[in-house]
Design an enzyme around this catalytic site. Structure first.
Site, PDB file in Angstrom:
ATOM      1  N   ARG A 182       0.473  -1.501  -0.050  1.00  0.00           N
ATOM      2  CA  ARG A 182       0.169  -0.298  -0.101  1.00  0.00           C
ATOM      3  C   ARG A 182       1.058   1.204   0.244  1.00  0.00           C
ATOM      4  NH1 ARG A 182      -4.213   2.014   4.155  1.00  0.00           N
ATOM      5  NH2 ARG A 182      -4.641   4.194   3.321  1.00  0.00           N
ATOM      6  N   HIS A 183       0.071   2.467  -0.316  1.00  0.00           N
ATOM      7  CA  HIS A 183       1.658   3.904  -1.048  1.00  0.00           C
ATOM      8  C   HIS A 183       1.263   4.190   0.966  1.00  0.00           C
ATOM      9  CE1 HIS A 183      -2.406   5.927   0.256  1.00  0.00           C
ATOM     10  NE2 HIS A 183      -3.456   4.861  -1.149  1.00  0.00           N
ATOM     11  N   GLY A 184       1.789   4.848   0.917  1.00  0.00           N
ATOM     12  CA  GLY A 184       2.466   5.484   1.701  1.00  0.00           C
ATOM     13  C   GLY A 184       1.202   7.310   2.185  1.00  0.00           C
ATOM     14  N   THR A 193      -1.298   9.885   2.865  1.00  0.00           N
ATOM     15  CA  THR A 193      -1.365  11.754   2.516  1.00  0.00           C
ATOM     16  C   THR A 193      -2.329  12.544   3.212  1.00  0.00           C
ATOM     17  OG1 THR A 193      -3.598  10.485   1.601  1.00  0.00           O
ATOM     18  CG2 THR A 193      -2.336  10.693   0.066  1.00  0.00           C
ATOM     19  N   TYR A 207      -5.113  13.009   2.550  1.00  0.00           N
ATOM     20  CA  TYR A 207      -7.057  12.942   3.478  1.00  0.00           C
ATOM     21  C   TYR A 207      -5.965  11.249   4.781  1.00  0.00           C
ATOM     22  CZ  TYR A 207      -9.176  15.048  -0.637  1.00  0.00           C
ATOM     23  OH  TYR A 207     -10.535  15.653  -1.372  1.00  0.00           O
ATOM     24  N   ASN A 208      -5.270  10.568   4.225  1.00  0.00           N
ATOM     25  CA  ASN A 208      -5.139   9.346   5.414  1.00  0.00           C
ATOM     26  C   ASN A 208      -5.075  10.080   7.042  1.00  0.00           C
ATOM     27  OD1 ASN A 208      -2.824   7.433   3.304  1.00  0.00           O
ATOM     28  ND2 ASN A 208      -5.157   7.484   3.468  1.00  0.00           N
ATOM     29  N   ARG A 250       0.178   8.669  -5.237  1.00  0.00           N
ATOM     30  CA  ARG A 250       0.793   8.489  -3.502  1.00  0.00           C
ATOM     31  C   ARG A 250       1.664   6.938  -3.753  1.00  0.00           C
ATOM     32  NH1 ARG A 250      -5.092   8.861  -4.138  1.00  0.00           N
ATOM     33  NH2 ARG A 250      -5.814   7.441  -3.792  1.00  0.00           N
ATOM     34  N   GLU A 289      -7.371   2.817  -6.714  1.00  0.00           N
ATOM     35  CA  GLU A 289      -7.765   2.704  -5.693  1.00  0.00           C
ATOM     36  C   GLU A 289      -9.155   2.476  -6.729  1.00  0.00           C
ATOM     37  OE1 GLU A 289      -8.811   1.301  -2.846  1.00  0.00           O
ATOM     38  OE2 GLU A 289      -8.158   2.987  -1.597  1.00  0.00           O
ATOM     39  N   LYS A 290     -10.168   1.701  -5.897  1.00  0.00           N
ATOM     40  CA  LYS A 290     -11.386   1.617  -5.820  1.00  0.00           C
ATOM     41  C   LYS A 290     -12.448   3.089  -6.365  1.00  0.00           C
ATOM     42  CE  LYS A 290     -14.907  -0.356  -3.330  1.00  0.00           C
ATOM     43  NZ  LYS A 290     -15.595  -0.626  -2.511  1.00  0.00           N
TER      44      LYS A 290
END
Length: 187
Positions: free
Chosen positions: A7-9, A11, A13-14, A57, A87-88
């Protein structure tokens, strides 16, 4: 074929608990640091081919991982973007809080969101194609938490709850052209 699925690092938003989906939100400072540190997770693998989602990302995380893996073979690789690893789509949920998203799901509102089964099918199609092209290779695929969760759960590999796949986690699978076997999960 060995699959290193990451999985990406992080952001913003995360960090702020917002739904991303297809929104192309860049890595933040912590996400860049995570990507670099995640290179250690793939040092022992001689990766033959590296893929990522088309979103920045994921691509940037893949590049940081390869460049910081302390493995000369990995560092020399290009990262190939593939739209099947995006991503979905979360439809109208994109950009809103996780709390509002959870409430909408509880009320049965899909708001144009891509079904988990459809997202899982496109990832499976991607891996089947890569197996036909490179059955004896080790591939890195850097993508997204919702997509990884959908794939593992919908394909019966491992039931995974929402929010379980952590940033820059690595899962390792073996695929023989017929069956996926999970070797390591969410490390």
């Amino acid at each position: 074929m060995r699959i290193i699925l990451a999985r990406h690092g992080e952001t913003d938003y995360n960090k702020n608990k917002k739904v991303q989906g297809h929104s192309d939100i860049p890595l933040n400072e912590e996400g860049i640091k995570q990507g670099k540190e995640a290179g250690k997770k793939i040092t022992d693998y001689n990766i033959d081919i590296a893929y990522s989602s088309t979103l920045g990302r994921a691509f940037d995380t893949a590049r940081y991982m390869l460049d910081n893996s302390n493995n000369k073979v990995n560092k020399a690789l290009d990262v190939i973007k593939d739209k099947r690893l995006i991503e979905k789509s979360y439809g109208d949920y994109e950009g809103i809080s996780f709390t509002e998203y959870a409430a909408g799901l509880e009320n049965g509102e899909t708001r144009g969101m891509e079904l988990d089964a459809d997202a899982a099918d496109r990832v499976e199609e991607f891996f089947k194609e890569k197996y036909r092209e490179n059955p004896d290779k080790t591939i890195l695929a850097v993508c997204h938490g919702g997509l990884i969760r959908s794939f593992l759960t919908e394909k019966g590999i491992k039931k995974v709850g929402r929010g379980v796949i952590i940033n820059t986690s690595v899962s390792v699978l073996e695929y023989n052209g017929d069956k996926f076997e999970l070797i390591e999960f969410n490390k």
